[in-house]
Structure formats: C-alpha cells, structure tokens
Design a protein around this motif. Structure first.
Motif, short mmCIF file in Angstrom:
data_model
loop_
_atom_site.label_atom_id
_atom_site.label_comp_id
_atom_site.label_asym_id
_atom_site.label_seq_id
_atom_site.Cartn_x
_atom_site.Cartn_y
_atom_site.Cartn_z
N SER B 35 0.83 -1.20 0.00
CA SER B 35 0.00 0.00 0.00
C SER B 35 0.86 1.25 0.00
CB SER B 35 -0.94 -0.02 1.20
OG SER B 35 -0.19 -0.32 2.36
N ASN B 36 0.22 2.42 0.05
CA ASN B 36 0.92 3.70 0.02
C ASN B 36 1.95 3.79 1.14
OD1 ASN B 36 -2.09 4.82 -1.02
ND2 ASN B 36 -0.29 5.45 -2.12
N GLY B 37 3.13 4.25 0.78
CA GLY B 37 4.15 4.48 1.80
C GLY B 37 4.81 3.22 2.31
N ALA B 38 4.58 2.09 1.66
CA ALA B 38 5.15 0.83 2.12
C ALA B 38 6.66 0.78 1.90
CB ALA B 38 4.49 -0.34 1.42
N GLY B 39 7.14 1.56 0.91
CA GLY B 39 8.57 1.59 0.64
C GLY B 39 8.93 1.00 -0.72
N LYS B 40 7.94 0.87 -1.59
CA LYS B 40 8.19 0.27 -2.92
C LYS B 40 9.12 1.15 -3.75
CE LYS B 40 3.79 0.35 -3.93
NZ LYS B 40 3.23 1.05 -2.75
N THR B 41 8.76 2.44 -3.83
CA THR B 41 9.57 3.36 -4.62
C THR B 41 10.99 3.45 -4.05
OG1 THR B 41 7.63 4.64 -5.24
CG2 THR B 41 9.75 5.78 -5.37
N THR B 42 11.07 3.49 -2.74
CA THR B 42 12.37 3.57 -2.09
C THR B 42 13.24 2.37 -2.47
OG1 THR B 42 11.30 4.71 -0.26
CG2 THR B 42 13.52 3.87 0.14
N THR B 43 12.62 1.18 -2.49
CA THR B 43 13.38 -0.01 -2.87
C THR B 43 13.93 0.11 -4.29
OG1 THR B 43 11.87 -1.29 -1.48
CG2 THR B 43 13.24 -2.53 -3.01
N PRO B 82 10.66 5.39 -13.71
CA PRO B 82 10.40 5.87 -12.35
C PRO B 82 8.96 6.31 -12.13
CG PRO B 82 11.46 7.58 -13.60
CD PRO B 82 11.37 6.39 -14.51
N GLU B 83 8.61 6.42 -10.86
CA GLU B 83 7.33 6.98 -10.48
C GLU B 83 7.26 8.40 -11.04
OE1 GLU B 83 5.12 6.32 -6.38
OE2 GLU B 83 6.78 7.70 -6.13
N GLY B 84 6.09 8.76 -11.59
CA GLY B 84 5.95 10.10 -12.14
C GLY B 84 6.64 10.27 -13.49
N ASP B 159 7.92 1.51 -11.93
CA ASP B 159 7.27 1.97 -10.71
C ASP B 159 5.87 2.48 -11.03
OD1 ASP B 159 6.63 2.90 -8.20
OD2 ASP B 159 8.56 3.87 -7.86
N GLU B 160 4.88 1.70 -10.69
CA GLU B 160 3.47 2.02 -10.90
C GLU B 160 3.17 2.58 -12.28
OE1 GLU B 160 1.17 3.40 -7.76
OE2 GLU B 160 2.74 3.14 -6.24
N PRO B 161 3.37 1.75 -13.31
CA PRO B 161 3.08 2.22 -14.66
C PRO B 161 1.59 2.48 -14.89
CG PRO B 161 3.62 -0.12 -14.68
CD PRO B 161 3.93 0.39 -13.31
N GLU B 191 3.63 -2.21 -8.17
CA GLU B 191 2.25 -1.85 -8.49
C GLU B 191 1.38 -1.71 -7.25
OE1 GLU B 191 -0.07 -0.84 -10.37
OE2 GLU B 191 1.12 -0.59 -12.18
N GLN B 192 0.39 -0.82 -7.36
CA GLN B 192 -0.66 -0.78 -6.35
C GLN B 192 -1.90 -1.47 -6.87
OE1 GLN B 192 -1.92 2.39 -3.87
NE2 GLN B 192 -0.08 3.56 -4.37
N ASN B 193 -1.94 -1.61 -8.19
CA ASN B 193 -3.02 -2.34 -8.83
C ASN B 193 -2.71 -3.83 -8.66
OD1 ASN B 193 -4.93 -3.43 -10.56
ND2 ASN B 193 -4.75 -1.72 -11.99
N1 ATP Z 1 12.07 12.27 -0.15
C1 ATP Z 1 11.61 11.77 1.00
N2 ATP Z 1 11.91 12.33 2.18
C2 ATP Z 1 11.46 11.81 3.35
N3 ATP Z 1 10.69 10.72 3.44
C3 ATP Z 1 10.34 10.11 2.30
C4 ATP Z 1 10.78 10.60 1.02
N4 ATP Z 1 10.28 9.78 0.08
C5 ATP Z 1 9.56 8.84 0.72
N5 ATP Z 1 9.59 9.04 2.04
C6 ATP Z 1 8.95 8.19 3.07
O1 ATP Z 1 9.38 6.87 2.92
C7 ATP Z 1 8.33 5.96 3.08
C8 ATP Z 1 8.23 5.04 1.89
O2 ATP Z 1 7.94 5.81 0.73
P1 ATP Z 1 7.87 5.20 -0.72
O3 ATP Z 1 7.76 6.34 -1.67
O4 ATP Z 1 8.99 4.27 -0.93
O5 ATP Z 1 6.52 4.39 -0.68
P2 ATP Z 1 5.72 3.68 -1.83
O6 ATP Z 1 5.52 2.28 -1.38
O7 ATP Z 1 6.37 3.89 -3.13
O8 ATP Z 1 4.32 4.42 -1.77
P3 ATP Z 1 3.32 4.83 -2.97
O9 ATP Z 1 2.54 3.62 -3.30
O10 ATP Z 1 2.44 5.87 -2.34
O11 ATP Z 1 4.12 5.34 -4.08
C9 ATP Z 1 7.09 6.78 3.32
O12 ATP Z 1 6.81 6.77 4.68
C10 ATP Z 1 7.46 8.16 2.86
O13 ATP Z 1 6.82 9.13 3.65
#
Ligand code: ATP
Ligand code: MG
Lengths: 268, 234
Positions: B35-43, B82-84, B159-161, B191-193
């Motif tokens: 789900s949102n904020g899980a850390g997918k994009t960060t990974t 990338p996302e966006g 990332d979430e195409p 994906e979130q879908n």
């Molecule tokens: N640039 C940033 N600075 C500080 N915290 C961040 C930054 N980017 C992401 N985070 C935090 O890191 C955590 C994971 O974010 P991430 O973007 O990896 O989630 P996500 O799984 O991709 O979510 P989404 O589905 O909404 O894209 C979140 O709690 C977010 O608030």
C-alpha cells in the motif's frame, strides 16, 4: 555574452552574477595578450574562450557543485561572492584605470553608400552569429548537447537515464564561460573597461536574457540585438548617460505583454 | 539475476525500508506490491543507485551494484521507469527516447531498438516530433517505458506504470509488458493495482511498512486469504 548566461541559467538554474566579471577577465586577458604578446584580440579570442572555459569548469566543480541542490538564494549569494573575488582580483592586478585594447581593425570603417560600417563591430557581430549558430547545433544535434538540455529540463530524469550529471554541468558551465571569454576579447577594442565594468555587464546581460526569455539561445541573441538598438537610440535621442533608460523600459514593456520573455517557455 | 540482501534505506531520520531481501530470476516478471508508503519506490531507487543503501547489498548477476551510482547501474544493465515518469518535457518524443540509449549496447543498436519501441507503441511513432510535456498521461508512460528499453537493459524496473491511467490504457500497457517479457527481458514491477500485477507476474513480494511480509508464486498469492482481504477487497 548573454548566450553564455542563458546556457548556464538554462541548464543549471544557477543565476550567475559573476558573468560580467568573467567577461571583464576575458577582456583583461585579451589586453595582456595584446600588450605582452602582440596578439590582436580578433585573433586571440579563442584563447580567451579556452581560458574562461577552464575557469568556468573550476568554479562549477569547486563551488557550484556542492550546493547545486540548495535553494536559488544560496546560489545567488555564492555567485555574488565569486563576482566580488573576480572583480577585486582584477583590481589588484590591473588597477582601477580604464583599459582599452588597441587593434588596427577597430579604427577601420568601410563606406557603404551613405553609411559608415564599423569593421570591428561587424566582425564582432559575425562572430556572435556564428557562435550562436554553432551552439544551437551543438545543443540540438549532438548527444552531449541533448544531454545538457535534458539535464536542464529534468535533473532527476537525467539521473534516471544514467547520465553523468556532474560532468554535464561542468561542461555547460565551461561553455557558458567560454562564450563570455570570447565576447570579452571581441569587445575589448570597442569598449573601454575597468574592473567594476563587470557589474554593469552582468546587469545588461540579465536584461537581455530576461527580454529574450530564460533559457532560449535565439531569445538571448534577439534580446541582445534589441537591447543594443534601444541603447543606441537612447544615446542618440536623449543623452548617452540615459541609454539604459531605453533598454529597461523595453524590458518592462516586453514583460508586461510576455511575462516569460520573447522566446521563453512558461514553466508549468 | 537480481538479488537484494537485507537492504535498508531511508531519508534523514526516516527509515523507509528495512532488511528487504528479494530475488528476481532471469526471464521472470516479479511484482512488488504494497500500500501507500510501504517503501516500494524507495526499494527501486535504492536498486537504481539513486538513493544510497544504509545496510545490505544489491547484486546483479553476482556483481555488486550498491555504491556505484546511477550511471554505473544503468551501464550494468538496469533500466528504471520511475514513479511520475520523469520525462524531459520540453524535448520531443524522439529525443526523449534516444536519450535513453546511455549504454554501449543501447548506442550500438539505437535504430533497431527504436523500431521495436515504435512497433510496441505505434502512437509514439505518430507523435515522434511532439514535445513530451504535451502528451497524454498514457502516452507519457509509453515514452518512459520506451526510453528505458532504449538502454537495451537486462532488467527493467517499473514503478506504478498504471498510476492515473484509464483501464483500457492500463490493459494495453500490461499487454506490452508481457510482450517485452516474451522477448526475453526480466522485469521487476512495482504496483498498487494488485490484481493486475498478480495476474501478469510469475512471482510476487508483498511489502508492508518497509519489510517483506509475504512472497510466493503470483497464482498462489492471488488465492491467498490475506491478500484477498487486504488488497483485493474481497
Ligand atoms: N524524499 C523523502 N523524504 C522523506 N521521506 C520520504 C521521502 N520519500 C519517501 N519518504 C517516506 O518513505 C516511506 C516510503 O515511501 P515510498 O515512496 O517508498 O513508498 P511507496 O511504497 O512507493 O508508496 P506509494 O505507493 O504511495 O508510491 C514513506 O513513509 C514516505 O513518507
Ligand atoms: Mg511509490
């Protein structure tokens, strides 16, 4: 000169207040080459361009790079600092007296029908045209040029595709400075200069860039033409000391109708 | 092919992912859902070298990628959508695509790859001279995918195409991903879908609050009660 500024601003969104002072350094370099080596500025301008390229790369690598992610104000302060250092170093080395480079070309004029054409200005103009064209070709037709535009367009996007953004910025800054160096050498026989000239040159080139539209090379070129015509008219019809009044009025009028400048694209 | 071992990454005081381990084998489509904020994009950013790792390692075919920087990761064969989307808005579609060819192989096969991209996304051929910023969201996503393909990567990360796109467009993008995978390209898909992602992938990992909580064959996960409750609304 404005073309160089456009490149630096367009690519890095760094507002380069050291621009005019870099140009003055180009002028002094031409001066030294002329007085010590007897090299005419119209031949020496590539040397000045290369020297300023190096200066540009050093400034970028050493000073701008560490704060490239910082807000605009920080960069403006940094570049103001660089401007002060450059200006005062020039003052220390060359003294406050106005200098002027002699060139046999500068005294030449051709009579074309009822007009006198100043050869030195014609050469300067021709080089400016060639430089703008060459730079446009470089930016639109070569891989490195496209990478420079891409980094300007989207810094993060450039990182994503695996571009070496630091090297690209250094190159762009260097090329911007090189344009300024060439411009400085070319106008050194026409325009008497002293270390503080840098500031007014910076102001003029900002004026040009804003009129032409931030980040547009063609805009910088056309803006340069408009500003110099406005200033010449102002000098003829009013008083020479009031010439800037004309170019700044032009700036205000153009910004009223086209807030992004003549060739500027609105940033979304 | 790709192996993450105990990866931890974050921003400032925030630890966004902690001890993530996952593996993508050659030829697979692996989904990373959450789900949102899980850390997918960060990974994905950590794999791409856009964000430094705090702990752990990322390896591509046994070669360490972490610490190399994004340019080297791209050269090693990992392309990132990338996302966006992160296109170059004031440049043309053609220029955006060609800019993706930052690897030696990408440069060598530029015309062939471009032809393949236009084959997958005929819309882009029509819009080749149009500025990327003026495209519709779906078309921009196609450019982002095409740009990544131009690098001729061995691993494609997306990332979430499907984000913000109409269902028809999403369908065609997923069909194209399947086609790209049949060409032999390995894919890591965020994906979130969840339904779509599980249907088109071979295996999947579920990320929750920065750690992997569930993983397995996509077909198995699709039938899993926890997944159904948390992500499929059933
Ligand atoms: N640039 C940033 N600075 C500080 N915290 C961040 C930054 N980017 C992401 N985070 C935090 O890191 C955590 C994971 O974010 P991430 O973007 O990896 O989630 P996500 O799984 O991709 O979510 P989404 O589905 O909404 O894209 C979140 O709690 C977010 O608030
Ligand atoms: Mg995300």
């Amino acid at each position: 000169m404005a073309v160089g500024l456009t490149l630096i601003f367009g690519v890095m969104r760094v507002v380069n207040f050291a621009h005019g002072d870099m140009m003055v350094w180009g002028m002094y370099l031409a001066f030294v080459l002329a007085t010590r080596a007897g090299l005419d500025p119209y031949l020496a301008f590539p040397v000045c361009a290369v020297a300023l390229f190096a200066l540009g790369v050093v400034v970028q690598r050493g000073l701008v790079d560490p704060i490239i992610e910082a807000p605009h104000e920080m960069q403006i302060l940094l570049m103001l600092g660089v401007a002060l250092v450059l200006e005062n170093t020039a003052l220390l080395i060359f003294g406050p007296e106005p200098a002027r480079v002699r060139s046999p070309l500068a005294r030449l004029a051709w009579e074309v029908g009822p007009l006198y054409v100043d050869v030195a200005r014609l050469v300067t103009f021709a080089v400016a045209v060639v430089l703008t064209l060459a730079l446009s070709l470089f930016l639109y037709r070569t891989d490195l040029g496209r990478l420079i535009r891409a980094s300007a367009d989207n810094h993060y996007g450039a990182l994503v595709i695996g571009a070496d953004v630091r090297r690209i910025y250094a190159t762009a800054f260097g090329i911007g400075a090189a344009c300024v160096g060439a411009a400085g050498a070319l106008v050194s026989p026409i325009l008497p200069f002293q270390p503080p000239t840098g500031l007014s040159l910076s102001v003029t080139s900002f004026n040009i860039v804003i009129i032409g539209g931030m980040g547009s090379l063609v805009g910088a070129f056309i803006g340069g033409l408009l500003v110099s015509v406005a200033e010449s008219l102002g000098a003829v019809f009013l008083r020479p000391s009031l010439k800037e009044l004309f170019s700044f009025s032009l700036l205000i009028v153009i910004l009223l109708f086209r807030p992004a400048g003549l060739f500027g694209k609105r940033t979304p | 092919m790709l192996r993450l071992e105990g990866v931890e990454a974050g921003y400032g005081d925030v630890v966004a992912v902690r001890s993530v381990s996952l593996e993508v084998r050659a030829g697979e489509i692996v989904a990373l859902i959450g789900s949102n904020g899980a850390g997918k994009t960060t990974t994905l950013r950590a794999i791409a070298g856009l964000l430094p790792l705090r702990r752990g390692s990322v390896e591509l075919e046994g070669r360490r990628l972490n610490g190399l920087g994004s340019a080297a990761v791209v050269r090693a064969g990992v392309a990132h959508v990338p996302e966006g989307r992160q296109l170059f808005p004031t440049m043309t579609v053609g220029e955006n695509l060609e800019l993706g060819a930052r690897t030696a192989e990408g440069r060598a096969y530029r015309p062939q790859t471009l032809a393949r991209v236009f084959d997958l996304f005929p819309r882009l051929a029509e819009r080749r001279a149009q500025l990327a910023g003026t495209l519709s969201g779906g078309e921009q996503q196609m450019v982002a995918i095409g740009r990544a393909l131009m690098a001729r990567p061995r691993l494609l990360m997306l990332d979430e195409p499907s984000l913000g796109l109409a269902p028809v467009v999403v369908g065609s993008i997923f069909a194209n991903l399947a086609a790209i995978n049949r060409d032999g390209l390995t894919i890591l898909l965020v994906e979130q879908n969840v339904l779509r992602a599980l249907k088109c992938s071979h295996r999947a990992y579920v990320l929750e609050n920065g750690t992997i909580t569930l993983s397995g064959a996509s077909a198995t996960l699709l039938a899993d009660e926890r997944i159904k409750r948390a992500y499929l609304g059933r």
